[in-house]
Design a protein around this motif. Structure first.
Motif, mmCIF file in Angstrom:
data_model
loop_
_atom_site.group_PDB
_atom_site.id
_atom_site.type_symbol
_atom_site.label_atom_id
_atom_site.label_comp_id
_atom_site.label_asym_id
_atom_site.label_seq_id
_atom_site.Cartn_x
_atom_site.Cartn_y
_atom_site.Cartn_z
ATOM 1 N N LYS A 52 0.827 -1.203 0.000
ATOM 2 C CA LYS A 52 0.000 0.000 0.000
ATOM 3 C C LYS A 52 0.869 1.264 0.000
ATOM 4 O O LYS A 52 0.704 2.133 -0.852
ATOM 5 C CB LYS A 52 -0.910 0.004 1.237
ATOM 6 C CG LYS A 52 -1.762 -1.252 1.379
ATOM 7 C CD LYS A 52 -2.615 -1.223 2.616
ATOM 8 C CE LYS A 52 -1.834 -1.253 3.919
ATOM 9 N NZ LYS A 52 -1.044 -2.456 4.179
ATOM 10 N N SER A 53 1.780 1.296 0.946
ATOM 11 C CA SER A 53 2.637 2.491 1.012
ATOM 12 C C SER A 53 3.457 2.616 -0.258
ATOM 13 O O SER A 53 3.676 3.723 -0.773
ATOM 14 C CB SER A 53 3.574 2.417 2.207
ATOM 15 O OG SER A 53 2.843 2.300 3.393
ATOM 16 N N SER A 54 3.911 1.492 -0.763
ATOM 17 C CA SER A 54 4.706 1.538 -1.988
ATOM 18 C C SER A 54 3.887 2.132 -3.119
ATOM 19 O O SER A 54 4.407 2.863 -3.961
ATOM 20 C CB SER A 54 5.163 0.140 -2.371
ATOM 21 O OG SER A 54 5.910 -0.427 -1.327
ATOM 22 N N LEU A 83 -3.143 9.890 1.974
ATOM 23 C CA LEU A 83 -2.963 9.745 3.421
ATOM 24 C C LEU A 83 -2.562 8.317 3.755
ATOM 25 O O LEU A 83 -3.277 7.373 3.430
ATOM 26 C CB LEU A 83 -4.266 10.088 4.149
ATOM 27 C CG LEU A 83 -4.821 11.485 3.887
ATOM 28 C CD1 LEU A 83 -6.191 11.647 4.538
ATOM 29 C CD2 LEU A 83 -3.874 12.543 4.412
ATOM 30 N N ASP A 84 -1.396 8.184 4.391
ATOM 31 C CA ASP A 84 -0.915 6.846 4.728
ATOM 32 C C ASP A 84 -1.125 6.595 6.220
ATOM 33 O O ASP A 84 -0.391 7.123 7.054
ATOM 34 C CB ASP A 84 0.565 6.733 4.355
ATOM 35 C CG ASP A 84 1.026 5.283 4.287
ATOM 36 O OD1 ASP A 84 0.285 4.412 4.774
ATOM 37 O OD2 ASP A 84 2.118 5.042 3.743
ATOM 38 N N GLU A 85 -2.129 5.839 6.530
ATOM 39 C CA GLU A 85 -2.481 5.517 7.915
ATOM 40 C C GLU A 85 -2.508 6.753 8.814
ATOM 41 O O GLU A 85 -1.772 6.852 9.782
ATOM 42 C CB GLU A 85 -1.507 4.479 8.482
ATOM 43 C CG GLU A 85 -1.539 3.200 7.670
ATOM 44 C CD GLU A 85 -0.891 2.027 8.397
ATOM 45 O OE1 GLU A 85 -0.779 2.083 9.640
ATOM 46 O OE2 GLU A 85 -0.524 1.063 7.723
ATOM 47 N N PRO A 86 -3.359 7.700 8.499
ATOM 48 C CA PRO A 86 -3.369 8.928 9.289
ATOM 49 C C PRO A 86 -3.895 8.711 10.699
ATOM 50 O O PRO A 86 -3.693 9.556 11.557
ATOM 51 C CB PRO A 86 -4.309 9.841 8.502
ATOM 52 C CG PRO A 86 -5.195 8.926 7.754
ATOM 53 C CD PRO A 86 -4.366 7.728 7.425
ATOM 54 N N PHE A 98 2.617 10.659 5.743
ATOM 55 C CA PHE A 98 3.471 9.478 5.782
ATOM 56 C C PHE A 98 3.096 8.539 6.915
ATOM 57 O O PHE A 98 2.632 8.958 7.958
ATOM 58 C CB PHE A 98 4.932 9.902 5.932
ATOM 59 C CG PHE A 98 5.400 10.747 4.794
ATOM 60 C CD1 PHE A 98 5.978 10.172 3.688
ATOM 61 C CD2 PHE A 98 5.233 12.126 4.822
ATOM 62 C CE1 PHE A 98 6.398 10.956 2.616
ATOM 63 C CE2 PHE A 98 5.651 12.912 3.762
ATOM 64 C CZ PHE A 98 6.233 12.322 2.662
ATOM 65 N N GLN A 99 3.387 7.274 6.660
ATOM 66 C CA GLN A 99 3.056 6.267 7.667
ATOM 67 C C GLN A 99 3.989 6.370 8.871
ATOM 68 O O GLN A 99 3.552 6.462 10.003
ATOM 69 C CB GLN A 99 3.177 4.882 7.040
ATOM 70 C CG GLN A 99 2.926 3.767 8.032
ATOM 71 C CD GLN A 99 2.977 2.413 7.363
ATOM 72 O OE1 GLN A 99 3.433 2.276 6.236
ATOM 73 N NE2 GLN A 99 2.511 1.405 8.059
ATOM 74 N N ASN A 100 5.276 6.327 8.594
ATOM 75 C CA ASN A 100 6.242 6.538 9.666
ATOM 76 C C ASN A 100 6.580 7.999 9.635
ATOM 77 O O ASN A 100 7.459 8.417 8.922
ATOM 78 C CB ASN A 100 7.518 5.750 9.427
ATOM 79 C CG ASN A 100 7.318 4.283 9.664
ATOM 80 O OD1 ASN A 100 6.443 3.897 10.420
ATOM 81 N ND2 ASN A 100 8.114 3.472 9.008
HETATM 82 MG MG MG Z 1 2.585 1.069 4.812
#
Ligand code: MG
Ligand code: ATP
Ligand code: ATP
Ligand code: MG
Lengths: 409, 297, 354, 309, 280
Positions: free
Chosen positions: B85-87, B218-221, B127-129
């Protein structure tokens, strides 16, 4: 009354092994004068050391700190070419003498421009000239077709002899090849490989600090004969070769004093200072090593300048820096005087004047035999016909750059 | 209204961006601008991802993925950990360069995206991280989001003279509204590194909003938030989507959130697409249930 | 209780954007400036000017420039000495080769040359990062050492490779006395300080910091790493170049290449770190620490009348200095500037602990 | 051809000598994430200890044997270096856990000053001698193949062997032992390492001790070549391009980097130098390293620099 | 689905394992974060620490595991005892030797080490031999099969969730007696979250491992925990058995999102104004 003598020294850092005995010698002689003679005509010498670590910025700070002490500093021996450059300009304003025995700006011999600089007893041009003279002698007066290499510390210090050597090369018909070594010079393999490839007949070695042992080792490792090496005086101290021992056998160095000799001054120093436990060196055996003797000579010249100035401005008086400078300009150390001072065996007579700030430029060659230095040549004097025009040319350029009007003497 | 007054009185909910001057660069979507909240018309395809494949050495992060995003919709991407997903987001905004495939944005097709280009086209991202600028304050972090719109040159900035100062203040005003909107006024000048995790996520969102994007990735907000905070976050997202028509692409593991607020959902598993459709369709898709949802939902 | 900002309401963003938003700070800094410009020239001794104040100011300026690169943009540089050297030699050449070259123009010209050089050696930063980038800057350092030593043109064919400048004058006035030189340096430092501060708190400063903190994220929000990094190199080397020219012209007067050796580069880097990365005032703290503290330590045995030999004193000084660096880092790893901020924060709460 | 080979070998040998110092940097970086600015000072300190002990011990204990003096001095110097490591951990590193690398770098600078001062205060700042019987005279090989033969320095050869040995054993240590793994973990994240119970104090004492011992070896070899004096700490500067080229985190990288830099600088000086006026090897080493880095920004063998979002 | 807290096997023999008594924590000498937090964890229990962002959960865990020091924080008041022994001044390493290990918030995997090396570092303190360590490693792989497939990749190049699993697995490798879990569910897919909590319960019941977990996923946390504490702005504002907390109206409303008329759709929550806390 008291007269203040500033002592710029480096007892730490890269060049400490040279700096320590040098500084000790300078201080020891002042102590001797106080202990033996009660000062100069009763004027006690007071002094203070300032550590420069051979760093120009620190040196400037030391100079600023000490120049105004007491009635003003009697004269500075910066002990470093870099610091000399940095304080030369300031000396014009501050009116204080800079004495650079055997180093500094070679053109500062010209007292009409460099009113405050005193490269007493010789400059790098003297050294280079004398080295070539000795080689000439060995080669029976003919250097045509010979190749002489200059391996030098890549800094203003190392570059000073180049203009003179170029003149000499043109005159004597030898080929001059130059190998700069980037300081600190811990690794010189490529330099000595090139020397092995080009096979010069002689190597003039303008080195300092760790560059010296590294160079000698590399000469040994690449099979260059040490007898064909001529080192400048800063690379010809005991500590430079002692640990290499036999590996440095045959290594030549130039000196402006009779380094192997001990004279009355050494005995006096022992009697009046060291025997009373007031010596500066941690170890009395340091007295008599080359750098220590050189330090004493420098202080002696300083003291004699004060003495000469007192003759003019009043015995037993504290002098201003400007007055001491007059003394530097009017030194006249005859053989008798030197003998009386206990330096008769050590150095040649000196006489300075308003236009000639060097005095004399006698030098000779010493050679390391694996255990000690031996004198292998007579005294030489640099070829004035060669050096004088160079001095004139370069000091004129300086005067122009700096807007200085040369005084007439 | 003076600057101060605006700063002291946060705009009423919904007023965010309301006083937006027609900003340079066409930041406001021309078509479909809502006149009324809650009545979004989902528009045409704005972002079309075609046959993307991405490999890292032996790892196949994405294999032949295609899907599209329509203007003004909330598009969710879900899938198990490591599904890619993030990729996927990284490919869209040019952090990764996929080996195969192309991405079409507003009718223009790109083989490779370049981060700056993507940003200029109006795509923002969280970002996720957390990828906040740790050494900067909350305010400065969000101000960086305005960077693309700040025009004064280096010399003017050094002198901080006339236009430079005016520009700075104008943007500051916008940023203050975002700060108010996200309710992080109290931390304005705190270095973000010192904020608790949840607030950092909010600042991250703020920075993205400051770009006034057309598409917001939005990555895991909502990772690391409790229900109440998630509710707030959902409101923020929906408001941006409603009021401003911003298209949202959302990665989230909380199924409650995904099912409630998204219009369509893509499901990835091991780099492959295994489902695509409305929340209800996805919820009942067997593959999806097996690979991701499990039986408890 | 004195240091309270209660009741100081900011009525506009303009007010909030001031460099010193707190009234007490503004008053303090104004006092400091008055002191520096008016009082110091009357009371300081020659020695204080030439050996302490002038070097301190110039090195602060250089550290400020370096801080932009290292502290704000996160690009480690060990080539500061080289950039200073370029500034100094360029200014020197402008002065000797063009008759009647005004001092300020020569200084700025030196800075501009350093800028070009800095950007050139900054190009590898687009690919190489962190400590590895140090190689590029070290290459600049050693190349410059070699270049200034070996290319006679640079030193106007001075045989020894050392150069010296003519006397200085500014708008027809001679800058001769230490006090004049001090005022010249001070003015330049104040102006540059203000300009740098403006840059770092403006858009470009944020770009630099963004690149420093997380370059991928910065790229994603549209910051061009190329522009950000190279502009940091440019601004930084400009300031450093001017500082170098001042160092040569005003402080040393004549110099050899060793004046800008790698030692200087390290020294400046340490100033920046100990002073506080990413803070303009840190440059001043750092310069004070690294330049003045050893001087101070040097005096201590004198004051206490300890009969230490020069060498022993110098070794002890090294040890104490080293220990103090470690001590301050333990107290505050983010540098003296941060320590100062923390102290202020405490002051704000004083006399309550929290 | 003969001369070319000679230059090449000379360069390779010099490179091995650099590698010896470079190894110290790599070791500490790899194991604690700290760029140890003090490595040069540690080389000096260790060499001073070695030189002075080998001089003092016979005087104190009244024996003559050179060999015994050297052995005892080495043992004592190792003990001293471990003591130094312990002190560094106690007084500096322990207090700086979890700080950014730059703060730690700065701390090592403080340590540099301290060690420099302390070393010279305790042991003196003149030149001292280390004599472990390294042969000084050259050997000439292949005299029949090349005119003038191939000159090789035996001293360098020994030094090269020693560094190869050190590298091999240290590589094994890092890759194969649990402690080695823990060391690498510490370099990545102090806090996380602490959280799983890796005792940072002990780890750091170990690393810095090994760093000290490597410094001692470098000090002995360089010291017997140059004499022991402050300048010996400057060989660290020669090691810098080596470390960075090889990769800050790679033990074998130090050797390979050393070989490349050593031979590269010698060849450049001899074959390029004359056209540029000589003295180019110093900056050329860096330019060479730079060239490699442009291709591999993490050094030849360094861990890849990670940036992920 | 309602799951009652499973009674611990040794319910009667329970004693205080960890006792945190009125601690105050200050960061950077000036920022006061915890204002007198007290909590008790009984041996073999699962205790949940709940609270909003910034409430001080992480700080509390750091205080217990002594990782505060590295963050420039310090416990300035109060005491922390483990089985009656004061532990404020121990190093984190000696706490791990006593069987207390923390899984840090935000993963903190060793970026350059492979997943397997990461896991193996977790066993650094183990002294029971390679075989036993290998056994634990297999157990961890069994818990997280995803890790096994990625065992040779460097941790930095794994996905967020994989890193989270790695961090948890790494802690388990130490064979701990007590685990401080900081937001274990963050970034994990729902299935995995479930699994993680199952693992927690599994270890708790089978091996008697004690857990103190800081969680935002209140629903999950209260489902598996025996006891809960709710933190607000550095103070404990509520505590009680998990079952009781689950029934509390405020908790339902603010933490479970099921207050009032049951679960609200995220789409329908209109007001995003922060509600007044009951005590803050
Ligand atoms: Mg991810
Ligand atoms: N290193 C630090 N320096 C200064 N302040 C800090 C630091 N770490 C945390 N804080 C402050 O302490 C407070 C509590 O933070 P903590 O991380 O314990 O919260 P939390 O309950 O874990 O929140 P979250 O759920 O978001 O992780 C916050 O206000 C935060 O700003
Ligand atoms: N830069 C990279 N190098 C190598 N492998 C990578 C890289 N980026 C991602 N991967 C791999 O690609 C896969 C997909 O990763 P990605 O981060 O996209 O997962 P994700 O779906 O976001 O998972 P999560 O929900 O856990 O965040 C993972 O297995 C990861 O290890
Ligand atoms: Mg937390």
């Amino acid at each position: 009354a008291e007269q203040f003598v500033p002592l710029l020294v480096y007892r730490t850092g890269q060049f400490a092994p040279l700096g320590i005995p040098w500084a000790d010698g300078k201080q020891d002689y002042l102590k001797l004068i106080n202990a033996r003679d009660g000062g100069v005509n009763g004027v006690k010498l007071v002094f203070e050391e300032c550590e420069t670590a051979y760093d120009a910025a620190k040196g400037v700070e030391c100079y600023e700190r000490l120049k105004g002490k007491g009635t003003g500093a009697s004269g500075f021996d910066p002990q470093s070419t870099g610091i000399t450059f940095a304080v030369t300009d300031k000396a014009f304003n501050d009116k204080v003498a800079i004495q650079t025995m055997g180093y500094g700006l070679s053109q500062s011999v010209d007292g009409t421009v460099f009113e405050w600089n005193f490269p007493l007893l010789g400059t790098y041009w003297t050294a280079a000239d004398v080295m070539i003279q000795d080689i000439l002698k060995k080669e029976k007066g003919n250097l045509k077709g010979k190749k002489i290499a200059l391996v030098y510390h890549d800094s203003p210090y190392g570059k000073e002899p180049i203009p003179l050597l170029q003149k000499r090369a043109a005159k004597d018909g030898f080929e001059l090849v130059m190998f700069p070594v980037t300081p600190p010079g811990v690794e010189q393999k490529s330099t000595w490989l090139q020397i092995r490839q080009q096979r010069p007949d002689y190597v003039l070695f303008w080195s300092a600090g760790v560059m010296t042992p590294a160079g000698i080792r590399e000469a040994q490792a690449s099979g260059f004969p040490r007898e064909k090496m001529y080192a400048i005086w800063w690379a010809g101290s005991d500590h430079d070769v002692k640990d290499i021992g036999a590996g440095a056998k045959g290594y030549n160095a130039i000196t402006i004093h009779n380094s192997a000799a001990r004279d009355k001054v050494h005995d006096d120093l022992k009697k009046f200072v060291y025997d009373k436990g007031q010596g500066t060196a941690s170890d009395a055996s340091q007295v008599g090593v080359m750098a220590h003797t050189r330090g004493m000579m420098i202080s002696m010249l300083q003291v004699e300048a004060i003495r000469a100035a007192q003759e003019k401005f009043g015995k037993g008086k504290t002098l201003t820096p400007e007055q001491v400078k007059w003394g530097f300009e009017n030194l006249d150390l005859t053989p008798e005087r030197l003998k009386a001072l206990g330096f008769g065996e050590i150095m040649r007579p000196v006489k300075t004047s308003c236009s000639n700030h060097m005095g004399t430029d006698w030098a000779r060659i010493v050679q390391w035999d694996g255990g000690k230095w031996n004198i292998t040549s007579d005294w030489y004097q640099a070829d004035q016909a060669l050096i004088d025009p160079l001095v004139k040319e370069m000091s004129a350029k300086y005067a122009k750059d700096k807007n200085i009007k040369p005084r007439s003497c | 209204m003076s600057y101060a007054a605006q700063a002291l009185h946060p705009p009423a909910p919904g007023a965010l961006f309301a006083q937006q001057p027609p900003a340079a660069g066409g930041t406001l979507p021309a078509a479909g601008q809502p006149t009324d909240t809650g009545r979004r018309h989902i528009g045409d395809v704005i972002l079309d991802v075609r046959n993307i494949s991405l490999r890292f050495g032996g790892v196949k992060a994405l294999t032949d993925i295609s899907f599209n995003v329509r203007e003004h919709e909330v598009r969710a991407i879900i899938g198990p950990n490591g599904a890619g997903k993030s990729s996927m987001l990284n490919c869209i905004n040019g952090v990764y360069q996929p080996q195969e495939g192309a991405i079409t944005f507003r009718g223009k097709t790109f083989k490779h995206m370049n981060s700056r280009q993507v940003a200029e086209m109006g795509v923002a991202r969280t970002f996720q991280n957390l990828a906040l600028f740790k050494g900067m304050s909350v305010l400065d972090n969000i101000m960086t989001g305005r960077n693309l719109r700040m025009k004064s040159n280096l010399l003017l900035q050094a002198l901080r003279w006339g236009p430079a100062e005016r520009e700075e203040i104008a943007h500051r005003e916008k940023v203050e509204r975002i700060i108010d909107f996200l309710e992080i006024q109290a931390w304005r000048k705190t270095p973000v590194g010192r904020l608790p995790y949840g607030l950092q996520k909010r600042v991250d969102l703020g920075r993205a909003l400051a770009m006034e994007p057309q598409v917001l990735l939005l990555d895991e907000p909502m990772a690391g938030m409790n229900v109440e905070e998630k509710q707030d976050m959902c409101r923020f997202i929906l408001d941006v989507n409603d009021e401003f028509g911003t298209t949202i692409v959302l990665i989230e593991h909380d199924m409650g959130v995904v099912m409630d607020i998204s219009d369509r959902v893509v499901v990835l598993d091991y780099g492959k697409k295994i489902g695509d459709g409305t929340p209800d369709e996805v919820r009942t898709n067997e593959d999806v249930v097996r690979a991701y949802l499990g039986t408890s939902h | 209780m004195l240091y309270r900002e209660n009741g100081q309401f900011k009525q506009s963003y303009h007010a909030d954007l001031q460099i010193f938003p707190v009234l007490q700070d503004r008053v303090a800094i104004q006092l400091l400036l008055v002191l520096a410009f008016v009082a110091v020239p009357f009371v300081a001794s020659d020695y204080a000017f030439r050996a302490i104040l002038i070097p301190f100011l110039i090195l602060s300026l250089a550290a400020m420039g370096l801080n932009i690169l290292v502290g704000y943009c996160g690009q480690i540089s060990l080539g500061t000495g080289a950039f200073m050297a370029i500034g100094a030699y360029a200014a020197y050449n402008l002065q000797v080769r063009i008759d009647g070259m005004p001092l300020l123009v020569a200084l700025i010209g030196g800075g501009l040359c350093a800028t070009v050089f800095g950007v050139l050696f900054g190009i590898p930063s687009l690919r190489i990062r962190g400590l590895y980038l140090a190689v590029a800057t070290l290459a600049a350092q050693f190349f410059t050492d070699w270049f200034t030593n070996r290319v006679p043109w640079v030193t106007n064919n001075s045989s020894s490779g050392s150069v010296s400048v003519r006397e200085l004058s500014l708008f027809g006035m001679a800058v001769e006395t230490p006090a004049q030189k001090y005022l010249l340096c001070l003015s330049i430092v104040v102006v540059f300080g203000l300009l740098c501060k403006n840059l770092v708190r403006g858009a470009i400063g944020r770009q630099w910091m963004a690149i420093r903190d997380m370059d991928v994220a910065a790229a994603v929000i549209g910051i061009r790493p190329v522009y950000a990094k190279l502009s940091a190199f440019a601004v930084s080397s400009f300031v450093v170049g001017v500082a170098g020219a001042l160092w040569g012209f005003v402080h040393l007067g004549s110099w050899e290449p060793a004046a800008f050796s790698i030692d200087r580069s390290f020294q400046l880097l340490f100033m920046v770190i100990i002073g506080g990365l990413g803070s303009i005032s840190g440059a001043f703290f750092g310069a004070a620490f690294i330049v003045l503290l050893p001087l101070l330590l040097n005096y201590v045995p004198h004051w206490l009348g300890l009969p230490l030999s020069t060498a022993t004193a110098s070794h002890l000084e090294h040890m104490i200095f080293g220990a103090l660096i470690v001590f301050f880092l333990i107290v505050e790893p983010h540098g003296l500037a941060r320590l100062w901020l923390t102290a202020r924060e405490k002051l704000r709460l004083w006399p309550f602990p929290h | 051809m003969g001369f070319f080979l000679e230059t090449l070998f000379g360069g390779l040998m010099a490179g091995m000598l650099y590698a010896l110092v470079a190894l110290g940097f790599v070791l500490i970086f790899k194991a604690s994430g700290v760029f140890n600015f003090a490595q040069g000072a540690m080389v000096l300190f260790a060499a001073l200890a070695m030189a002075r002990f080998s001089e003092w011990l016979p005087q104190w204990l009244g024996f003559e044997s050179r060999f015994l003096a050297n052995v005892l001095a080495i043992v004592l110097a190792v003990v001293v270096m471990i003591g130094v490591a312990w002190l560094i951990e106690r007084l500096a590193l322990r207090q700086l856990v979890g700080q950014e690398p730059i703060a730690l770098l700065m701390a090592t600078l403080g340590i540099t000053y301290f060690i420099d001062g302390a070393g010279q205060l305790i042991f003196g700042s003149a030149t001292y001698k280390i004599d472990v019987g390294m042969p000084k005279d050259p050997m000439i090989l292949f005299e029949d193949v090349f005119q003038g033969g191939l000159l090789l320095s035996k001293e360098d050869l020994y030094a090269a062997l020693v560094s190869a040995l050190l590298v091999a054993s240290l590589s094994l240590f890092f890759q194969k032992t649990a402690t080695g793994r823990a060391l690498r973990a510490v370099a990545d994240d102090h806090q996380a390492a602490q959280s799983i119970g890796i005792p940072l104090s002990r780890i750091w004492v170990i690393v810095w001790s090994i760093g000290g011992i490597v410094a001692l070896v470098a000090g002995i070899i360089w010291g017997s070549k140059l004499g022991v004096q402050f300048s010996i700490s400057l060989v660290a500067l020669k090691a810098l391009p080596v470390v960075i080229l090889g990769g800050l985190t790679s033990v074998p990288g130090a050797i390979v980097g050393g070989l490349i830099i050593g031979s590269g600088e010698k060849l450049s000086e001899i074959y390029l130098g004359p056209f540029l006026g000589g003295g180019i090897e110093n900056w050329f080493a860096y330019v060479l390293a730079l060239g490699f880095l442009l291709v591999r920004p993490q050094g030849l063998f360094g861990d890849k620099i990670i940036d992920r979002v | 689905m309602q799951v009652a807290a499973t009674p611990s096997p040794s319910a009667t023999a329970r004693r205080d394992f960890l006792d945190v008594n009125g601690i105050e924590v200050i960061y950077n000498h000036v920022i006061l974060v915890l204002k007198g937090v007290s909590l008790r964890v009984e041996e073999g229990s699962i205790v949940a620490l709940l609270g909003a962002n910034g409430a001080g959960k992480t700080t509390t865990l750091r205080a217990v595991s002594n990782l505060l020091h590295a963050e420039r924080g310090a416990v300035t008041k109060g005491s922390i005892a483990l089985r009656g022994e004061r532990i404020e001044n121990l190093t984190p390493a000696s706490l791990v030797e006593r069987g207390v290990i923390q899984v840090m918030e935000g993963r903190h995997c060793f970026a350059h080490l492979t997943i397997e090396e990461n896991l193996m570092t977790g066993a650094y303190t183990r002294t029971d031999g390679r075989a036993a360590v290998a056994e634990t490693l297999e157990k961890v792989y069994a818990y997280f099969p995803r890790l096994k497939t990625r065992r040779t990749s460097q941790a930095a190049y794994t996905s967020g969730g994989e890193q989270q699993m790695c961090a948890i697995g790494r802690a388990l490798m130490a064979n701990p007696r007590m685990v401080l879990l900081d937001e274990p569910s963050m970034g994990l897919a729902p299935q995995i979250v479930e699994e993680v909590f199952e693992i927690v319960r599994d270890l708790n019941t089978k091996e008697g491992v004690t857990f103190l977990l800081a969680e935002q996923n209140t629903n999950m946390a209260l489902r598996y925990a025996d006891f809960g504490y709710i933190l607000e702005s550095g103070r404990v504002v509520m505590d009680g058995p998990a079952a009781a907390l689950r029934e509390n109206e405020d908790v339902k409303e603010f933490y479970l999102g099921t207050g009032g008329e049951g679960r609200k759709s995220f789409r329908d929550v209109k007001s995003y104004k922060r509600r007044k806390r009951w005590l803050a």
